[in-house]
Design an enzyme around this catalytic site. Structure first.
Site, short mmCIF file in Angstrom:
data_model
loop_
_atom_site.label_atom_id
_atom_site.label_comp_id
_atom_site.label_asym_id
_atom_site.label_seq_id
_atom_site.Cartn_x
_atom_site.Cartn_y
_atom_site.Cartn_z
N LYS A 1 -5.56 -1.23 -3.12
CA LYS A 1 -4.84 -1.11 -4.39
C LYS A 1 -4.14 -2.43 -4.75
CE LYS A 1 -1.32 1.99 -4.83
NZ LYS A 1 -0.11 1.32 -5.32
N SER B 1 10.26 -7.82 -0.62
CA SER B 1 9.36 -7.13 -1.54
C SER B 1 8.26 -8.07 -2.01
CB SER B 1 10.15 -6.63 -2.76
OG SER B 1 9.27 -6.36 -3.83
N ASP C 1 4.29 1.51 3.09
CA ASP C 1 3.62 2.63 2.41
C ASP C 1 3.08 3.68 3.38
OD1 ASP C 1 4.17 1.45 0.00
OD2 ASP C 1 2.22 0.48 -0.19
N LYS D 1 10.65 4.25 -3.96
CA LYS D 1 9.20 4.26 -4.14
C LYS D 1 8.85 5.34 -5.18
CE LYS D 1 8.28 0.95 -1.36
NZ LYS D 1 7.84 -0.31 -1.92
C1 S3P Z 1 3.00 -3.68 -3.15
C2 S3P Z 1 4.14 -3.96 -2.45
C3 S3P Z 1 4.99 -2.93 -1.85
C4 S3P Z 1 4.26 -1.60 -1.72
C5 S3P Z 1 3.50 -1.24 -2.97
C6 S3P Z 1 2.48 -2.31 -3.29
C7 S3P Z 1 2.23 -4.80 -3.75
O1 S3P Z 1 6.12 -2.74 -2.67
O2 S3P Z 1 5.18 -0.57 -1.41
O3 S3P Z 1 2.83 0.00 -2.82
O4 S3P Z 1 1.08 -4.58 -4.15
O5 S3P Z 1 2.78 -5.89 -3.82
P1 S3P Z 1 7.42 -3.70 -2.57
O6 S3P Z 1 6.98 -5.06 -2.83
O7 S3P Z 1 8.36 -3.23 -3.62
O8 S3P Z 1 7.93 -3.49 -1.18
#
Ligand code: S3P
Length: 421
Positions: free
Chosen positions: A12, A159, A308, A335
């Site tokens: 994803k 993040s 996740d 989340k």
């Molecule tokens: C993601 C980063 C994560 C993850 C999300 C996808 C990404 O979030 O939980 O499902 O694609 O950069 P955070 O960056 O807020 O931790």
């Protein structure tokens, strides 16, 4: 029992990035094994609305990029709908901050509760004009970009979404930007942008970005999503006599926390045939039923590597001897649902013993799950986690709704049925 082998659907995080970065690069490219989940399709729709030609053919996508500053607004008031996707909104704001038109971003009920100030504050510092509810924290958020400066920013949270948003905005800056991470989060943005010609240097937790005139498209192969594989891995670890080969799993070092934890818990998991494609590690994973699981502690640096996967790790922990302690994970509260509450409450509802902590949870093992009705809060990872709990419960685990699974794992129940023997 789960038995068999399968090719994993696309990642994803990487699928979102592939659409976004291709859209702001020059030339046409092909994205293979793209994830046709609702979240990534929201990103496709947003970029089509900004004038990018994106063709979809099965799970291949062809993007004719408009160049760094080539996105367009065809309407007086351009609205972009990100649906349920935090990655779409946060990363896109970094790109919109560099475009000289005004856009309003909207989304669904869940995204309406998720904090955006972590991105809008630093983007405002770089010169973007951003407004929205609660001082630009909540959607609808309006971004008016162009004329960005540079930034030297120490991120207060770990993040990848915030980091990526700021890296993207830095491409449009007037000079070199520096972003400092607290802990290493997933680095797909750095890998893909570099391969498109961005001037990015990573030194431990510091990322240095020089603005560039243009990026150039390259074909992208999207590896399978380890966060989706996690449900099947745990299903195989906890259901008697299971043995599953998962092919084509993305094994980027910043994403493999779940494998480290499974090994620490005495789970039977093996990586085979590892290779590198488009800068990302990819391999096959063999998982077998593991009757002697033990509890573990998950904290600090490991958290961003499996953020996740915590809901499904919590289900796994119910089958482990002793306590599993998850801490330093307050990010779970923001989340798609408050995942500390949704995991702990639902586990207790089906007969597990889980305790809520301010920044995580404790799961007491080993328990025998009884089953019952649980609430998914339309959170795809909660729905899939509890569908796996159903495999080992005395009575059925009934989900209030399972439509949300299409957000990240279309075809999930068909696959589970195919593997169930
Ligand atoms: C993601 C980063 C994560 C993850 C999300 C996808 C990404 O979030 O939980 O499902 O694609 O950069 P955070 O960056 O807020 O931790």
């Amino acid at each position: 029992m789960l038995k068999g082998s399968f090719e994993l659907i696309g990642d994803k995080s990487i699928s979102h990035r592939a659409i976004m970065f291709s859209s702001i690069s020059k030339g046409k490219n092909k994205i293979s094994n793209f994830l046709m989940g609702q979240d990534c399709l929201s990103t496709v729709n947003c970029f089509r609305k900004m004038g990018v030609d994106i063709e979809i053919n099965n799970n291949e996508v062809y993007v004719s990029g408009n160049g760094l500053k080539g996105l367009k607004s065809f309407e007086d008031k351009l609205f972009l709908d990100v649906g349920n996707s935090g990655t779409a909104i946060r990363l896109m704001m970094g790109i919109l901050a560099g475009q000289d038109f005004k856009t309003t971003i909207i989304g669904d009920e869940s995204i309406g509760k998720r904090p955006m100030k972590r991105v809008t504050d630093p983007l405002k510092k770089m010169g973007a004009i951003i407004s929205g509810r609660d001082d630009a924290n909540l959607i609808p958020i309006t971004v008016e970009g162009g004329n960005l400066t540079h930034i030297d920013y120490h991120m207060p949270v770990s993040s990848a979404q915030v980091k990526s948003s700021l890296i993207l905005a830095s491409l449009y800056g007037d000079n070199t930007s520096f972003i400092h991470e607290k802990m290493r989060s997933r680095n797909h943005t750095e890998i893909m942008l570099k391969s498109f010609g961005a001037d990015i240097e990573v030194n431990n937790l510091e990322i240095k970005i020089n603005p560039v005139e243009e990026l150039f498209n390259k074909d992208i192969y999207v590896p399978g999503d380890i966060s989706s594989a996690a449900f099947i891995m745990v299903g195989a670890l906890i259901s008697e006599n299971s043995e599953v080969l998962i092919k084509n799993v993305g094994l980027n070092d910043t994403r493999v926390g779940i494998i480290e934890v499974i090994k620490k818990m005495n789970g039977n998991i093996e990586i085979i045939d590892e290779e590198e494609i488009c800068g990302e590690k990819v391999g096959n994973i063999l998982v077998k039923y593991s009757p002697h699981l033990i509890g573990t502690t998950i904290d600090k640096e490991l958290i961003p590597k499996l953020i996740d996967e915590i809901p499904i790790i919590a289900v796994l922990a119910t089958r482990a001897e002793g306590d599993t302690i998850i801490k330093d994970a307050s990010e779970l509260k923001i989340k798609e649902s408050n995942r500390i509450k949704s995991v702990v409450n639902n586990l207790n509802l089906i007969g597990a013993k889980a305790i809520e902590l301010e920044d995580g949870m404790i799961i007491k093992g080993k328990t025998h799950l009884q089953g019952g009705k649980i609430q998914t809060f339309n959170d795809h990872r909660i729905a899939m986690s509890f569908s796996i709990a159903n495999l080992i419960s005395n009575n059925k685990v009934i989900l209030d709704s399972d439509k949300c699974i299409d957000i990240s794992f279309p075809g999930y129940f068909n696959l589970l049925k195919k593997l169930s023997k």
